[in-house]
Structures are given as structure tokens and as C-alpha cells.
Design a protein around this motif. Structure first.
Motif, PDB file in Angstrom:
ATOM      1  N   ILE A   1      17.589  26.579   6.259  1.00 21.81           N
ATOM      2  CA  ILE A   1      18.324  27.769   5.401  1.00 21.81           C
ATOM      3  C   ILE A   1      19.732  26.926   4.549  1.00 21.81           C
ATOM      4  CG2 ILE A   1      19.534  28.737   7.255  1.00 21.81           C
ATOM      5  CD1 ILE A   1      19.198  31.324   5.737  1.00 21.81           C
ATOM      6  N   THR A   2      19.706  27.528   3.219  1.00 22.08           N
ATOM      7  CA  THR A   2      20.918  26.381   2.244  1.00 22.08           C
ATOM      8  C   THR A   2      21.445  27.802   0.902  1.00 22.08           C
ATOM      9  OG1 THR A   2      20.822  24.481   0.553  1.00 22.08           O
ATOM     10  CG2 THR A   2      18.490  25.869   0.170  1.00 22.08           C
ATOM     11  N   GLN A   3      22.390  26.955   0.933  1.00 22.32           N
ATOM     12  CA  GLN A   3      22.854  27.863  -0.187  1.00 22.32           C
ATOM     13  C   GLN A   3      23.009  27.097  -1.957  1.00 22.32           C
ATOM     14  OE1 GLN A   3      28.004  26.894  -0.143  1.00 22.32           O
ATOM     15  NE2 GLN A   3      26.778  25.741   2.145  1.00 22.32           N
ATOM     16  N   ASN A   4      21.836  25.813  -2.170  1.00 26.17           N
ATOM     17  CA  ASN A   4      21.837  25.330  -2.830  1.00 26.17           C
ATOM     18  C   ASN A   4      20.905  25.812  -4.038  1.00 26.17           C
ATOM     19  OD1 ASN A   4      24.253  23.466  -2.404  1.00 26.17           O
ATOM     20  ND2 ASN A   4      23.051  22.340  -1.134  1.00 26.17           N
ATOM     21  N   GLN A   5      20.903  26.505  -4.890  1.00 23.69           N
ATOM     22  CA  GLN A   5      19.998  27.192  -5.548  1.00 23.69           C
ATOM     23  C   GLN A   5      19.616  26.445  -6.728  1.00 23.69           C
ATOM     24  OE1 GLN A   5      23.284  30.729  -6.463  1.00 23.69           O
ATOM     25  NE2 GLN A   5      20.531  32.381  -5.092  1.00 23.69           N
ATOM     26  N   GLU A   6      18.794  26.797  -7.530  1.00 27.09           N
ATOM     27  CA  GLU A   6      18.213  25.782  -8.842  1.00 27.09           C
ATOM     28  C   GLU A   6      19.223  25.731  -9.655  1.00 27.09           C
ATOM     29  OE1 GLU A   6      14.147  25.677 -11.580  1.00 27.09           O
ATOM     30  OE2 GLU A   6      14.201  27.152 -10.355  1.00 27.09           O
ATOM     31  N   GLN A   7      20.175  26.303  -9.986  1.00 25.56           N
ATOM     32  CA  GLN A   7      21.156  26.441 -11.127  1.00 25.56           C
ATOM     33  C   GLN A   7      22.270  25.319 -10.634  1.00 25.56           C
ATOM     34  OE1 GLN A   7      20.899  28.979  -9.972  1.00 25.56           O
ATOM     35  NE2 GLN A   7      22.421  30.117  -9.320  1.00 25.56           N
ATOM     36  N   ARG A   8      22.747  25.085  -8.670  1.00 21.75           N
ATOM     37  CA  ARG A   8      23.852  24.854  -9.100  1.00 21.75           C
ATOM     38  C   ARG A   8      23.574  22.620  -9.213  1.00 21.75           C
ATOM     39  NH1 ARG A   8      26.619  26.764  -3.621  1.00 21.75           N
ATOM     40  NH2 ARG A   8      27.274  29.109  -4.744  1.00 21.75           N
ATOM     41  N   ALA A   9      24.759  22.378  -9.655  1.00 20.55           N
ATOM     42  CA  ALA A   9      24.444  20.736  -9.510  1.00 20.55           C
ATOM     43  C   ALA A   9      24.154  20.320  -7.912  1.00 20.55           C
ATOM     44  CB  ALA A   9      26.222  20.489  -9.473  1.00 20.55           C
ATOM     45  N   GLN A  10      24.556  20.305  -7.200  1.00 17.39           N
ATOM     46  CA  GLN A  10      23.886  20.533  -5.679  1.00 17.39           C
ATOM     47  C   GLN A  10      21.797  20.056  -5.496  1.00 17.39           C
ATOM     48  OE1 GLN A  10      26.725  22.962  -6.041  1.00 17.39           O
ATOM     49  NE2 GLN A  10      28.223  20.881  -6.027  1.00 17.39           N
ATOM     50  N   TYR A  11      21.860  21.092  -6.330  1.00 15.61           N
ATOM     51  CA  TYR A  11      20.357  21.312  -6.504  1.00 15.61           C
ATOM     52  C   TYR A  11      19.545  20.014  -6.249  1.00 15.61           C
ATOM     53  CZ  TYR A  11      15.358  23.405  -6.245  1.00 15.61           C
ATOM     54  OH  TYR A  11      14.729  24.001  -6.324  1.00 15.61           O
ATOM     55  N   PRO A  12      19.498  19.545  -7.020  1.00 13.40           N
ATOM     56  CA  PRO A  12      18.659  18.269  -6.969  1.00 13.40           C
ATOM     57  C   PRO A  12      18.473  17.080  -6.382  1.00 13.40           C
ATOM     58  CG  PRO A  12      19.796  18.922  -9.011  1.00 13.40           C
ATOM     59  CD  PRO A  12      20.099  19.569  -8.103  1.00 13.40           C
ATOM     60  N   ALA A  13      19.850  16.421  -5.760  1.00 11.14           N
ATOM     61  CA  ALA A  13      20.568  15.894  -4.765  1.00 11.14           C
ATOM     62  C   ALA A  13      19.030  16.689  -3.052  1.00 11.14           C
ATOM     63  CB  ALA A  13      21.853  15.503  -4.126  1.00 11.14           C
ATOM     64  N   GLU A  14      19.214  17.185  -2.705  1.00 10.38           N
ATOM     65  CA  GLU A  14      18.940  18.201  -1.702  1.00 10.38           C
ATOM     66  C   GLU A  14      17.308  18.120  -1.896  1.00 10.38           C
ATOM     67  OE1 GLU A  14      20.131  21.799   0.441  1.00 10.38           O
ATOM     68  OE2 GLU A  14      18.722  22.529  -0.596  1.00 10.38           O
ATOM     69  N   ALA A  15      16.256  19.134  -3.352  1.00  7.42           N
ATOM     70  CA  ALA A  15      15.018  19.324  -3.694  1.00  7.42           C
ATOM     71  C   ALA A  15      14.564  17.684  -3.464  1.00  7.42           C
ATOM     72  CB  ALA A  15      15.064  19.737  -4.642  1.00  7.42           C
ATOM     73  N   GLU A  16      15.575  16.594  -3.963  1.00  5.36           N
ATOM     74  CA  GLU A  16      14.787  15.419  -3.782  1.00  5.36           C
ATOM     75  C   GLU A  16      14.570  15.115  -2.688  1.00  5.36           C
ATOM     76  OE1 GLU A  16      13.555  12.877  -5.949  1.00  5.36           O
ATOM     77  OE2 GLU A  16      13.445  14.018  -7.501  1.00  5.36           O
ATOM     78  N   ALA A  17      15.829  15.221  -1.524  1.00  7.79           N
ATOM     79  CA  ALA A  17      15.884  14.647   0.037  1.00  7.79           C
ATOM     80  C   ALA A  17      14.303  15.486   0.641  1.00  7.79           C
ATOM     81  CB  ALA A  17      17.239  15.900   1.083  1.00  7.79           C
ATOM     82  N   VAL A  18      14.090  17.056   0.012  1.00  6.19           N
ATOM     83  CA  VAL A  18      13.046  17.590   1.096  1.00  6.19           C
ATOM     84  C   VAL A  18      11.427  17.307   0.479  1.00  6.19           C
ATOM     85  CG1 VAL A  18      11.740  19.811   0.660  1.00  6.19           C
ATOM     86  CG2 VAL A  18      14.560  20.032   0.952  1.00  6.19           C
ATOM     87  N   ALA A  19      11.676  16.979  -0.718  1.00  8.95           N
ATOM     88  CA  ALA A  19      10.486  15.996  -1.202  1.00  8.95           C
ATOM     89  C   ALA A  19      10.348  15.118  -0.902  1.00  8.95           C
ATOM     90  CB  ALA A  19      10.555  15.735  -2.922  1.00  8.95           C
ATOM     91  N   ALA A  20      10.833  14.947  -0.053  1.00  9.85           N
ATOM     92  CA  ALA A  20      10.978  12.958   0.666  1.00  9.85           C
ATOM     93  C   ALA A  20      11.146  12.932   1.900  1.00  9.85           C
ATOM     94  CB  ALA A  20      12.315  11.706   0.660  1.00  9.85           C
ATOM     95  N   LEU A  21      10.993  14.059   2.863  1.00 10.80           N
ATOM     96  CA  LEU A  21      10.438  14.235   4.081  1.00 10.80           C
ATOM     97  C   LEU A  21       8.762  15.179   3.809  1.00 10.80           C
ATOM     98  CD1 LEU A  21      13.885  16.722   5.028  1.00 10.80           C
ATOM     99  CD2 LEU A  21      13.056  14.223   5.816  1.00 10.80           C
ATOM    100  N   ALA A  22       8.770  15.840   2.957  1.00 10.05           N
ATOM    101  CA  ALA A  22       7.409  16.605   2.853  1.00 10.05           C
ATOM    102  C   ALA A  22       6.932  14.713   2.746  1.00 10.05           C
ATOM    103  CB  ALA A  22       7.605  17.326   1.339  1.00 10.05           C
ATOM    104  N   GLU A  23       6.777  14.165   1.902  1.00  9.15           N
ATOM    105  CA  GLU A  23       5.802  12.836   1.949  1.00  9.15           C
ATOM    106  C   GLU A  23       6.467  11.954   3.185  1.00  9.15           C
ATOM    107  OE1 GLU A  23       6.750  10.367  -1.143  1.00  9.15           O
ATOM    108  OE2 GLU A  23       6.935  11.890  -2.950  1.00  9.15           O
ATOM    109  N   ALA A  24       7.373  12.175   4.076  1.00  3.29           N
ATOM    110  CA  ALA A  24       7.095  11.429   5.036  1.00  3.29           C
ATOM    111  C   ALA A  24       6.500  11.825   6.565  1.00  3.29           C
ATOM    112  CB  ALA A  24       8.690  10.801   5.732  1.00  3.29           C
ATOM    113  N   GLY A  25       5.700  13.899   6.264  1.00  5.28           N
ATOM    114  CA  GLY A  25       5.751  14.110   7.250  1.00  5.28           C
ATOM    115  C   GLY A  25       5.799  15.500   7.646  1.00  5.28           C
ATOM    116  N   PHE A  26       6.806  15.614   7.260  1.00  2.00           N
ATOM    117  CA  PHE A  26       7.969  17.425   7.887  1.00  2.00           C
ATOM    118  C   PHE A  26       6.967  18.476   6.370  1.00  2.00           C
ATOM    119  CE2 PHE A  26      10.095  13.674   8.663  1.00  2.00           C
ATOM    120  CZ  PHE A  26      11.162  14.487   9.657  1.00  2.00           C
TER     121      PHE A  26
END
Length: 345
Positions: free
Chosen positions: A29-54
Motif C-alpha cells: 500500500i502506497t501514497q505515491n500516485q501517478e502524478q507525483r514525482a516519486q511515482y516513477p522510482a517506485e514503479a520501476e522498483a515494483v517492475a524489477a521485483l515482478a521480474e525477479a519473481g515477486f
């Protein structure tokens, strides 16, 4: 962001070689919505975790109607495996936590980084002991500054105003400036400013611009009073249940995301402030151009914040902290205090 991709690729290969076929589930659960400056870094981390098997199931506080202040308790009970936590807003559950970013102690990102690094081990030890969680990444939103819907030329003008606050030490500062603190979570601020429930608010230039605060305020006073430290925290039972390889991938991904989020806090707020105050504003980005009045910051006001921090914020915090965690004042003196050249008597 290539570091995220390298982590994901390496971990995918490792999992394949070790025969780990079943994905590790994660409820985020996160507060980082798509329009926020912090969103891309978190989205990339989530994508990396998904590729790593999460298998990541992502929710947002705002969308599901959960208050940010409840995030730590929900994480502690296991309702979520990872959560973004606004440290100041959950410090009502334990004042010690706010020691990482007390108002007036670290007012630029370099000073804040030294304070966070000094406090990290003690911060996590307390989280683990009391809540069964740990911070996998600690990062700031950026300098916390003032936006007002009334004429403002200095901190003197806050006297008698209602000002949005979101931490106990911020409320102490505002009270010492003669203002009335109004505790509001970020999604509540825009309508509060619009309706006059609050005249001013404190947040970062990035958050205020993407949150459209300049639509309901007129003056921006870029005097930083803190960094609004956040953390991606994880439930310890969940973390300890990971395989050795999965845990290594998770921790490396979180470290890379933390570095990216510090970079955002350091390098994007100037652009956001320029956009909010009629300056140069890149087209096609996340920021909107506004024409707020940019108020010059005085050395007297900087000194005033520092004085209130030493005379009121620190002793008040220490008294509350010692009541629930005896010895915490000395821990703070040995960590953040030593890093910032401060000591609470």
C-alpha cells in the motif's frame, strides 16, 4: 533506472537456476500516485521485483480510503507486507520515530541525509522491537516550505493564521510562531485551503505543485523547516519468510529505489518551485505553470526556526519520547545530534 533492470534480470536468472518457481506474493500500500514525482522510482522498483519473481499487489491509500496515519499499524498486523509510511504522521504511535526529522534540525537535503544515516540503525531497532517491521528504504519528499492564501512576507505573518501541520514537532514550531496548527493529511489539504479551514500549508514544492495547491494559495515562502522523511517499511514476518536469494533481490531493489528517491528530493524541487512561481517550467512534464508570489527568505527567519527548534521542539520531543522509551534522548544525542552538532540536555 537501468540499475533496477539489471537487478531484475540477474535475480530472474538466479531464481531459475535454484529452481524457485513459485512467485513470492507482496501486498503493497502506497501514497505515491501517478502524478507525483516519486511515482516513477517506485514503479520501476515494483517492475524489477515482478521480474525477479515477486507477485506484487499494489494499492493506494487514497483509493481504498485508508488514512496515512494508520499505515504502520496495518503493516504491523500483517494486513500489508510493505507500506509507504510518512514517518511524522505515524509518530503518534511512538514519538521516537519522529526523531529522524524533527523540525528545524535538518533543513537541507545534505544535512538530512547525514541525520538519516546516523539514525537508521536505532530507528529500525525500535521499529522491529515495538512493531515487528523494518524500513527497507528511507527517503524524503524534499524541503518542507510554506504556501499561503494570504499576503506573506515573513514568518511574522503566520501569527494568528491557521496552518496545516502533519507532525507534532511542526505543530510546536507553528504554535511558537503564533499560528494555529491544523492537522491534515495531504489529500485533505487542498479542500481545506479552498474553504478557508487553513490559510497556509507546509509541504514540498513538488508535492504542492502536483497536488495543485497553487490553485488555492498565492504566496510561496521557500524556507525549509524539514524534509518530510518517508519510508518503505516491511512486515518482518514477511521479510524473514523470503528465501535467501529473494531477500537479496528485494533489499538490493529497495536500496536502488532509495537512491533514486533521494535524487528526486534533491534535484526536482527547484523545477517545481519555478513552475509554481511563474518561472521556467518544462512543457510536457508533471508540473503545471502557475504565477504565485515567491517571497524572499530572510536570515532572521532562518535563525528564528533554528532557535525555536533548540528551545522548544527538541525539549518537548525529548519529554514525550522519554515517557514511552526511556533512554531515547541519549540515543538521539549519539546519532542525529552528533551528526548535526546538537545535544538535548
Amino acid at each position: 533506472m537501468n540499475h533496477f533492470r539489471a537487478i531484475a534480470t540477474a535475480m530472474t536468472c538466479t531464481l531459475a537456476l535454484t529452481g524457485v518457481a513459485e512467485a513470492q506474493s507482496m501486498r503493497l500500500i502506497t501514497q505515491n500516485q501517478e502524478q507525483r514525482a516519486q511515482y516513477p522510482a517506485e514503479a520501476e522498483a515494483v517492475a524489477a521485483l515482478a521480474e525477479a519473481g515477486f507477485d506484487v499487489s499494489r494499492s493506494e491509500y487514497q483509493a481504498v480510503g485508508i488514512d496515512l496515519a494508520d499505515g504502520l499499524r496495518l503493516l504491523s498486523t500483517g494486513a500489508f507486507d510493505m507500506a509507504t509510511i510518512q514517518v511524522g504522521s505515524v509518530a503518534k504511535d511512538d514519538p521516537f520515530l519522529e526523531g529522524i526529522d524533527l523540525i528545524g534540525v535538518s533543513t537541507n537535503m545534505d544535512d538530512l541525509k547525514s541525520a538519516v544515516d546516523a539514525f537508521r540503525d536505532a530507528f529500525n531497532a525500535r521499529l522491529e522491537e515495538k512493531f515487528g517491521v523494518t524500513a527497507a528504504a528511507i527517503w524524503p519528499f524534499g524541503p518542507q516550505v510554506f504556501l499561503c492564501g494570504a499576503e506573506m512576507s515573513s514568518l511574522d505573518d503566520l501569527d494568528g493564521m491557521k496552518v496545516r501541520s502533519f507532525t507534532a514537532s511542526m505543530s510546536t514550531l507553528l504554535e511558537n510562531l503564533g499560528a494555529t496548527p491544523v492537522t491534515l493529511s495531504f489529500p485533505e489539504v487542498y479542500p481545506a485551503l479552498q474553504r478557508g479551514v487553513a490559510t497556509c500549508g507546509v509541504t514540498s514544492p513538488t508535492s504542492s505543485n502536483t497536488g495543485k495547491w497553487p490553485e488555492v494559495t498565492t504566496h510561496l515562502y521557500p524556507l525549509s523547516v524539514s524534509g518530510s522523511v518517508q519510508a518503505h517499511m516491511v512486515n518482518l514476518d514477511w521479510l524473514n519468510g523470503l528465501s535467501e536469494d529473494a531477500r537479496a533481490a528485494f533489499e538490493e531493489t529497495m536500496a536502488a529505489m532509495e537512491a533514486e528517491l533521494w535524487d528526486v528530493a534533491i534535484n526536482t524541487n527547484g523545477t517545481a518551485q519555478s513552475c509554481s512561481t511563474g518561472g521556467e517550467c518544462p512543457e510536457g512534464g508533471i508540473y503545471t505553470s502557475y504565477d504565485m508570489t515567491l517571497v524572499p527568505v530572510s536570515d532572521d527567519d532562518k535563525a528564528r526556526v533554528a532557535e525555536i527548534s533548540v528551545s522548544a521542539v527538541l525539549p518537548e520531543w525529548a519529554e514525550k519520547c522519554e515517557a514511552s522509551y526511556p533512554g531515547c534522548k541519549q540515543i538521539w544525542n549519539d546519532t542525529v545530534g552528533a551528526a548535526r552538532g546538537l545535544s538535548i540536555d
